[in-house]
Every structure is written in structure tokens, then in C-alpha cells.
Design an enzyme around this catalytic site. Structure first.
Site, short mmCIF file in Angstrom:
data_model
loop_
_atom_site.label_atom_id
_atom_site.label_comp_id
_atom_site.label_asym_id
_atom_site.label_seq_id
_atom_site.Cartn_x
_atom_site.Cartn_y
_atom_site.Cartn_z
N ARG A 49 47.29 52.39 47.19
CA ARG A 49 47.25 52.56 45.74
C ARG A 49 46.01 51.88 45.17
NH1 ARG A 49 53.26 51.72 43.15
NH2 ARG A 49 54.35 53.32 44.36
N ASP A 51 43.52 50.65 42.09
CA ASP A 51 43.70 50.17 40.72
C ASP A 51 42.88 51.00 39.74
OD1 ASP A 51 45.34 48.14 41.67
OD2 ASP A 51 43.69 46.71 41.85
N ARG A 208 38.63 42.79 45.17
CA ARG A 208 37.77 42.37 44.06
C ARG A 208 37.72 40.85 43.92
NH1 ARG A 208 39.06 44.26 38.90
NH2 ARG A 208 41.19 44.88 39.41
#
Length: 275
Positions: A49, A51, A208
Site C-alpha cells: 500500500r 501512501d 521516507r
């Protein structure tokens, strides 16, 4: 039948992968297109998944459907049914998401649980002459020059089976233990700083956050050992940056050989249950 789709998308205008009420998402767009093409409701499962704002070049999904809707969707096309489905889906979908191929999945295949690893890339332009308005949606513009060797020195402290709680946004009941297989920084021939990040799986905002930590090291504001200190702390530190999603792309998902797909899925499910 279980069908595997390989797809790519520009995540800029999507609110992430997962379906959300009244928001444009990749999953929602794909399921709507499949329902229109097949004239039956379809639920898809993805390998990872992404973001909001994160891109994918190598996303993998599966869905289950009877053979009849696949054959019916072919219409008058002379193409094989799944090739015709790819063409029809791409005619329905907006241009920022493309289905690259559709195949009948091997026995035991699960897009999520059969995956052995996921590979992401993060791209940074750290000099004014490298900042290209034509790639601004996919490359992060950074104001200060980065030392790639220092970033790699910091990355060495993060490789392996570890608890990445300091780099993950907590989710109730979910583990933050992951195996980080690769984390390497290079300069492309064009001068961009590019990170290659490979793990068995990633928790929320992990990539990230890893990039944000190593950017600080690359600027010289912290030594390489700071990455190890952050990892050992097991809590998110406000001094560590979570970089913008625009530079992040899911490049590839790796699967074992066909005869190992089912076993891999069972092993992964067992770990998830234990969590």
C-alpha cells in the site's frame, strides 16, 4: 480464476493506494475500472500500500473472478482475453495509472503474502542545475548538497533484521520489526542522488523516515553513527525529517519461483498472525 495485474501510476493526484470514501485512490480507480470492464464487482489485493503522493512503477495486485466475465469482456477483440482486458482497462482508467499486463496467477499466488521483497527508489536533486520542472512530481528538490558516501556510511547501521519503531508511524497491534535487505545511495549519470531501498516489507512511512535520517547525515549535520542512535532509541525523534512523498517510487516486487508461492504466502501469514 485468480488474475495478476502489474501496474504503474503517478501518485501525485491520488490519496494513496487504499480506498477511502469520497477520495480518489488507486485501488478505488482500479476497482471501478474492473467493475465497468467485467460488469461484476471486484476487490483487488496489492503487494504494497503506497501512501498519498507516492508513485509506483512495479505495483502488483491480484483479484478473483469467474472465467465468464473475462471471456465476455473480450467482446469482438481478436486478442487473447487477458490482453483484451488490459487494453479495455487502460481505455477506462485516467492516464496517471496504467495496467502493464494481466496473467492468470500461478497456484498459491497472493500479491501481498507471496511477496519476498519490495524495492523502492528515492530520487533527490540537490543542486540548482539538477532541478527540472518537468520531473518535479517525481524528484525531490533539496537546497543543500548531499554527501553520498556519508549517507551510505549511515545506511550501514540500518541493514538487517531490526526493530524500526523509530522510523515507523505506529499502528495499533502491528509490529515494526522488518528485514532491511539493501539501503544504498548513488549518483545517477545525470547527477541525481538516488536511494535503493529493499526490504521484506515496510511499515507506515518507513522509507521516507529512513531517507529523512540519511539526508541529515548527508548534509553533515549529524555523523553516520546518528542513524544507529535513532534506531536504538525505538521512538520517533522530532529532529528527524520525514521527507516528501514525491521522490518515492515502488519500483519492483519480488516473488519466489512458482512452486514456492504458496509456501511463501503461508510463512508470511503465520508471521502476521504472530504479530
Amino acid at each position: 480464476m485468480r488474475i495478476r495485474l502489474d501496474l504503474s501510476y503517478d501518485g501525485t493526484d491520488f490519496y494513496g493506494w487504499a480506498t477511502q470514501p469520497d477520495l480518489r485512490t488507486v485501488q478505488g480507480s482500479l476497482e471501478d475500472a474492473l467493475a465497468m470492464a467485467l460488469r461484476v464487482p471486484v476487490r483487488v489485493v496489492c503487494a504494497g500500500r503506497t501512501d498519498t503522493g507516492v508513485h509506483a512503477r512495479g505495483q502488483v495486485v491480484h483479484f478473483d473472478v469467474d472465467a465468464e466475465p473475462i471471456a465476455r469482456a473480450r467482446g469482438h477483440s481478436k486478442q487473447p482475453p487477458l490482453d483484451a482486458l488490459v487494453r479495455r482497462l487502460n481505455g477506462i482508467l485516467d492516464g496517471d495509472v496504467r495496467v502493464r499486463r494481466a496473467v492468470e496467477a500461478a497456484p498459491g499466488f497472493d500479491a501481498r503474502f507471496s511477496a519476498a521483497w519490495r524495492r523502492y527508489a528515492y530520487r533527490i536533486a540537490d543542486r540548482p542545475e539538477l532541478i527540472d520542472p518537468l520531473t518535479r512530481r517525481h524528484v525531490l528538490a533539496w537546497e543543500r548538497r548531499l554527501d553520498v558516501d556519508a549517507m551510505n556510511a549511515g545506511a550501514e547501521h540500518l541493514i538487517g533484521l531490526k526493530d524500526f519503531a523509530a522510523f515507523c508511524k505506529r499502528r495499533e497491534g502491528a509490529t515494526t520489526i522488518r528485514t532491511l535487505l539493501e539501503l544504498e545511495w548513488t549518483r545517477t549519470p545525470g547527477g541525481l542522488v538516488e536511494g535503493r531501498v529493499v526490504a521484506d516489507a515496510f511499515c507506515h512511512t518507513m522509507v521516507r523516515s529512513l531517507v529523512g535520517c540519511l539526508v541529515i547525515v548527508g548534509e553533515g549535520r549529524r555523523p553516520a553513527e546518528w542513524a544507529a542512535e535513532m534506531l536504538a532509541g525505538r521512538t520517533r525523534d522530532t529532529s528527524m525529517t520525514v521527507v516528501h512523498p514525491r521522490g518515492l517510487t515502488l519500483e519492483e516486487v519480488g516473488y519466489p519461483d512458482a512452486d514456492e508461492l504458496g509456501a511463501q504466502a503461508e510463512r508470511t501469514r503465520a508471521r502476521r498472525t504472530a504479530e
